[in-house]
Write a protein that holds these residues in place. Structure first.
Motif, short mmCIF file in Angstrom:
data_model
loop_
_atom_site.label_atom_id
_atom_site.label_comp_id
_atom_site.label_asym_id
_atom_site.label_seq_id
_atom_site.Cartn_x
_atom_site.Cartn_y
_atom_site.Cartn_z
N ASN A 140 0.84 -1.19 0.00
CA ASN A 140 0.00 0.00 0.00
C ASN A 140 0.88 1.24 0.00
N VAL A 141 0.72 2.09 -0.99
CA VAL A 141 1.52 3.31 -1.07
C VAL A 141 1.07 4.31 -0.02
N ILE A 142 -0.24 4.46 0.11
CA ILE A 142 -0.79 5.39 1.10
C ILE A 142 -1.63 4.58 2.08
N PRO A 143 -1.25 4.56 3.34
CA PRO A 143 -2.07 3.84 4.33
C PRO A 143 -3.49 4.36 4.34
N ARG A 144 -4.43 3.47 4.60
CA ARG A 144 -5.86 3.78 4.53
C ARG A 144 -6.23 5.00 5.37
N ARG A 145 -5.76 5.06 6.60
CA ARG A 145 -6.11 6.17 7.50
C ARG A 145 -5.54 7.49 6.99
N MET A 146 -4.35 7.46 6.41
CA MET A 146 -3.76 8.69 5.89
C MET A 146 -4.59 9.25 4.74
N GLY A 147 -5.11 8.36 3.89
CA GLY A 147 -5.96 8.80 2.78
C GLY A 147 -7.24 9.44 3.27
N ALA B 125 -12.71 20.52 -6.11
CA ALA B 125 -12.43 19.48 -7.12
C ALA B 125 -11.50 18.41 -6.57
N ALA B 126 -10.47 18.82 -5.83
CA ALA B 126 -9.53 17.87 -5.25
C ALA B 126 -10.24 16.97 -4.22
N ALA B 127 -11.14 17.55 -3.44
CA ALA B 127 -11.88 16.78 -2.43
C ALA B 127 -12.80 15.77 -3.10
N ILE B 128 -13.44 16.17 -4.18
CA ILE B 128 -14.33 15.26 -4.90
C ILE B 128 -13.54 14.10 -5.49
N VAL B 129 -12.39 14.39 -6.08
CA VAL B 129 -11.55 13.33 -6.66
C VAL B 129 -11.06 12.39 -5.56
N ALA B 130 -10.60 12.93 -4.45
CA ALA B 130 -10.11 12.09 -3.35
C ALA B 130 -11.21 11.21 -2.79
N SER B 131 -12.40 11.76 -2.64
CA SER B 131 -13.52 10.98 -2.12
C SER B 131 -13.94 9.91 -3.13
N GLY B 132 -13.90 10.24 -4.40
CA GLY B 132 -14.22 9.27 -5.44
C GLY B 132 -13.25 8.10 -5.44
N LEU B 133 -11.97 8.40 -5.25
CA LEU B 133 -10.97 7.34 -5.19
C LEU B 133 -11.19 6.45 -3.97
N ARG B 134 -11.53 7.04 -2.84
CA ARG B 134 -11.83 6.24 -1.64
C ARG B 134 -13.03 5.34 -1.88
N ARG C 270 -7.63 10.93 6.19
CA ARG C 270 -7.27 12.24 6.77
C ARG C 270 -7.07 13.30 5.70
N ALA C 271 -6.41 12.91 4.61
CA ALA C 271 -6.17 13.86 3.52
C ALA C 271 -7.49 14.31 2.90
N ALA C 272 -8.41 13.36 2.69
CA ALA C 272 -9.71 13.71 2.12
C ALA C 272 -10.48 14.64 3.05
N ASP C 273 -10.42 14.37 4.35
CA ASP C 273 -11.09 15.26 5.31
C ASP C 273 -10.51 16.66 5.27
N ALA C 274 -9.18 16.75 5.17
CA ALA C 274 -8.53 18.06 5.09
C ALA C 274 -8.94 18.79 3.82
#
Length: 83
Positions: free
Chosen positions: A4-11, A31-40, A13-17
């Motif tokens: 895993n490149v990015i641990p689940r919890r870190m992802g 736009a960045a938040a929507i993309v991050a949430s879509g990836l999750r 946290r980044a989306a929340d930020a």
């Protein structure tokens, strides 16, 4: 082995930020938040769930043979030993 490149919890946290910054009114952060949430969401949907198809205890002297049968080839295979 999958790494895993990015641990689940870190992802998460980044989306929340990103969502916190997006609420300030910036379209770029939105736009960045929507993309991050879509990836999750895609990661959660694509997660393969394991299914238990057989469960039993082996007695002393018994053995278990696991055989992989490819899809579409199972009809012409001979029956397994002991069946």
């Amino acid at each position: 082995m999958k790494v895993n490149v990015i641990p689940r919890r870190m992802g998460a946290r980044a989306a929340d930020a990103l969502w916190r910054r997006a609420r300030s009114g910036s379209g770029v952060w939105l736009a960045a938040a929507i993309v991050a949430s879509g990836l999750r969401l895609l990661r959660r949907i694509a997660k393969r769930e394991r299914e238990v198809v057989f469960q039993s205890e082996l007695a002393a002297g018994e053995q278990l043979v696991i055989r992989l049968v490819q899809r579409g080839e199972g009809d012409d295979l001979p029956p397994a030993e002991g069946t």
